[in-house]
Design a protein around this motif. Structure first.
Motif, mmCIF file in Angstrom:
data_model
loop_
_atom_site.group_PDB
_atom_site.id
_atom_site.type_symbol
_atom_site.label_atom_id
_atom_site.label_comp_id
_atom_site.label_asym_id
_atom_site.label_seq_id
_atom_site.Cartn_x
_atom_site.Cartn_y
_atom_site.Cartn_z
ATOM 1 N N ARG A 36 0.850 -1.208 0.000
ATOM 2 C CA ARG A 36 0.000 0.000 0.000
ATOM 3 C C ARG A 36 0.875 1.243 0.000
ATOM 4 N NH1 ARG A 36 -3.247 -2.808 3.623
ATOM 5 N NH2 ARG A 36 -2.283 -1.795 5.408
ATOM 6 N N HIS A 37 1.926 1.213 0.819
ATOM 7 C CA HIS A 37 2.837 2.349 0.881
ATOM 8 C C HIS A 37 3.493 2.569 -0.482
ATOM 9 C CE1 HIS A 37 5.754 5.150 2.759
ATOM 10 N NE2 HIS A 37 6.510 4.726 1.751
ATOM 11 N N LEU A 38 3.976 1.498 -1.098
ATOM 12 C CA LEU A 38 4.627 1.617 -2.407
ATOM 13 C C LEU A 38 3.673 2.166 -3.459
ATOM 14 C CD1 LEU A 38 6.677 -1.706 -2.473
ATOM 15 C CD2 LEU A 38 7.569 0.618 -2.112
ATOM 16 N N ALA A 39 2.394 1.816 -3.362
ATOM 17 C CA ALA A 39 1.405 2.287 -4.324
ATOM 18 C C ALA A 39 1.178 3.801 -4.230
ATOM 19 C CB ALA A 39 0.080 1.552 -4.125
ATOM 20 N N GLU A 40 1.443 4.367 -3.053
ATOM 21 C CA GLU A 40 1.186 5.802 -2.870
ATOM 22 C C GLU A 40 2.455 6.654 -2.760
ATOM 23 O OE1 GLU A 40 0.486 6.027 1.942
ATOM 24 O OE2 GLU A 40 -1.222 5.499 0.697
ATOM 25 N N CYS A 41 3.621 6.015 -2.771
ATOM 26 C CA CYS A 41 4.865 6.770 -2.565
ATOM 27 C C CYS A 41 5.845 6.517 -3.711
ATOM 28 C CB CYS A 41 5.493 6.371 -1.233
ATOM 29 S SG CYS A 41 6.997 7.296 -0.836
ATOM 30 N N ALA A 46 10.276 3.728 -6.550
ATOM 31 C CA ALA A 46 11.475 3.772 -7.398
ATOM 32 C C ALA A 46 12.609 2.984 -6.750
ATOM 33 C CB ALA A 46 11.887 5.217 -7.647
ATOM 34 N N ARG A 47 12.790 3.139 -5.448
ATOM 35 C CA ARG A 47 13.841 2.415 -4.736
ATOM 36 C C ARG A 47 13.560 0.910 -4.752
ATOM 37 N NH1 ARG A 47 17.504 3.562 -0.471
ATOM 38 N NH2 ARG A 47 18.729 1.666 -0.254
ATOM 39 N N TYR A 48 12.294 0.547 -4.570
ATOM 40 C CA TYR A 48 11.886 -0.851 -4.637
ATOM 41 C C TYR A 48 12.224 -1.415 -6.020
ATOM 42 C CZ TYR A 48 8.829 -4.943 -4.917
ATOM 43 O OH TYR A 48 8.340 -6.209 -5.098
ATOM 44 N N GLY A 49 11.899 -0.661 -7.064
ATOM 45 C CA GLY A 49 12.185 -1.100 -8.430
ATOM 46 C C GLY A 49 13.669 -1.308 -8.668
#
Length: 114
Positions: A36-41, A46-49
């Motif tokens: 959920r956090h990644l979907a809104e931040c 980008a860091r996750y990617g």
């Protein structure tokens, strides 16, 4: 790190657990919370990617070579300890078989019944 926006989960917590998320080592609830956090931040996504690409590159570069199980286990333990330290989380087992988790000085206790 923080993007400056208010989120349910702080950016630093998400980034500290990126590899746990990539390795599918989070529980369902925590996985959903991080996603959920990644979907809104955008910055965290980008860091996750980037971390996801590094993992893919490492897997491709190793071409199927597998480390010994003892090394694999030690690396997992070290990564877990580092992630917990960065997130300022401590996990202790109690003599009664319960678990005490301390997150940023907030103490949460659980115990086994039976």
């Amino acid at each position: 790190m923080s993007c400056g926006e208010a989120h349910e989960t702080d950016c630093s917590e998400v980034l500290a657990e990126v590899w746990l998320l990539l390795d599918h080592e989070c529980g369902e609830e925590r996985d959903a919370q991080l996603r959920r956090h990644l979907a809104e931040c955008g910055p965290c996504l980008a860091r996750y990617g980037l971390e996801e690409k590094v993992k893919t590159l490492l897997a491709r570069s190793c071409s199927g070579d597998r480390a010994p199980d003892t090394l694999h286990r030690k690396l997992r333990e070290h990564i877990r300890a580092t992630v917990l330290e960065q997130a300022q989380v401590t996990v202790e087992r109690t003599p009664a078989g319960g678990t005490v988790v301390e997150v940023n000085s907030t103490r949460v206790e659980s115990w086994r019944q039976g």
